[in-house]
Design an enzyme around this catalytic site. Structure first.
Site, PDB file in Angstrom:
ATOM      1  N   VAL A  87      23.346  61.419  71.219  1.00 49.06           N
ATOM      2  CA  VAL A  87      22.948  61.673  70.699  1.00 49.06           C
ATOM      3  C   VAL A  87      21.819  60.491  70.251  1.00 49.06           C
ATOM      4  CG1 VAL A  87      21.149  62.920  68.990  1.00 49.06           C
ATOM      5  CG2 VAL A  87      23.387  63.914  69.936  1.00 49.06           C
ATOM      6  N   HIS A 103      35.473  65.984  67.008  1.00 51.32           N
ATOM      7  CA  HIS A 103      36.443  65.483  68.350  1.00 51.32           C
ATOM      8  C   HIS A 103      37.778  65.485  68.007  1.00 51.32           C
ATOM      9  CE1 HIS A 103      36.542  61.631  70.749  1.00 51.32           C
ATOM     10  NE2 HIS A 103      37.547  61.242  70.142  1.00 51.32           N
TER      11      HIS A 103
END
Ligand code: GAR
Length: 193
Positions: A87, A103
């Site tokens: 990002v 994750h």
């Protein structure tokens, strides 16, 4: 509170989160976004009746691109669910502590660039780890290094494959991710009323 979910592939977490918040008076899953025009998440968005924006890498890096779409849709929280691109800084800066990622391993182990999905599970198995799990964390400008909000563990058995481990991890993700998102949003609401 309008939220947007970014996903690059299958999108099963995105769908699970959208279903969890269906009818919730505080949290509205307003938008899905993906960087892949053939991602299965697009089909899921259609089924859920949620608009899905497909963007190019250039549009992600352009402040008149994805950020503008988020602002026009009055998005307040961003959820990454199997989103594989970094990002950009200006989006992180526009959403301080309001971008959350999941994750599929116990960070700080098995994180970083290129560590996603099956790559992560293979690395865990190759390292003969006896446990793995999920990490939910804020997003900053470095892959998988933002502040950890929550972790949950599962056992890795001798006969586990990347596929069987991925299944266990998905069970944890479906169970925990929506609840953690909900509590982070609630915390934010409490701090700002
Ligand atoms: C999930 O296991 C998520 O943790 C992982 O990708 C999978 C997406 O599955 N994310 C990463 O590896 C990010 N580095 P899904 O598309 O079925 O939700």
């Amino acid at each position: 509170m309008n939220i947007a979910i970014f996903a690059s592939g299958n999108g099963s977490n995105a769908e699970n989160i959208a279903n969890y918040f269906k009818g919730n008076p505080k949290v509205n899953v307003k938008l899905f976004l993906t960087n892949k025009n053939d991602a299965y998440v697009i089909e899921r968005a259609k089924k859920l009746n949620i608009p899905c924006v497909v963007f190019s890498p250039k549009e992600l890096k352009d402040s008149e691109g994805v950020l503008k779409i988020l602002q026009e849709n009055e998005i307040e929280f961003i959820i990454l669910a199997g989103f594989l691109l970094l990002v950009p800084d200006f989006i992180v800066d526009a959403y301080p502590n309001k971008i959350i990622n999941i994750h599929p391993a116990l960070l700080p182990k098995f994180g970083g660039k290129g560590m996603y999905g099956t790559n992560v599970h293979n690395a865990v198995i190759d390292a003969k780890e006896t446990e793995s799990g999920i990490t939910i964390h804020y997003v900053n400008n470095i892959y998988d290094e933002g502040k950890i909000i929550f972790q949950a563990k599962c056992n890795v058995e001798n006969d586990d494959t990347a596929e069987s481990l991925a299944q266990k991890i998905h069970v944890l993700e479906y169970e925990c991710y929506p609840k953690v998102i909900e509590s982070q949003i609630q915390q934010y609401i409490n701090q700002h009323k």
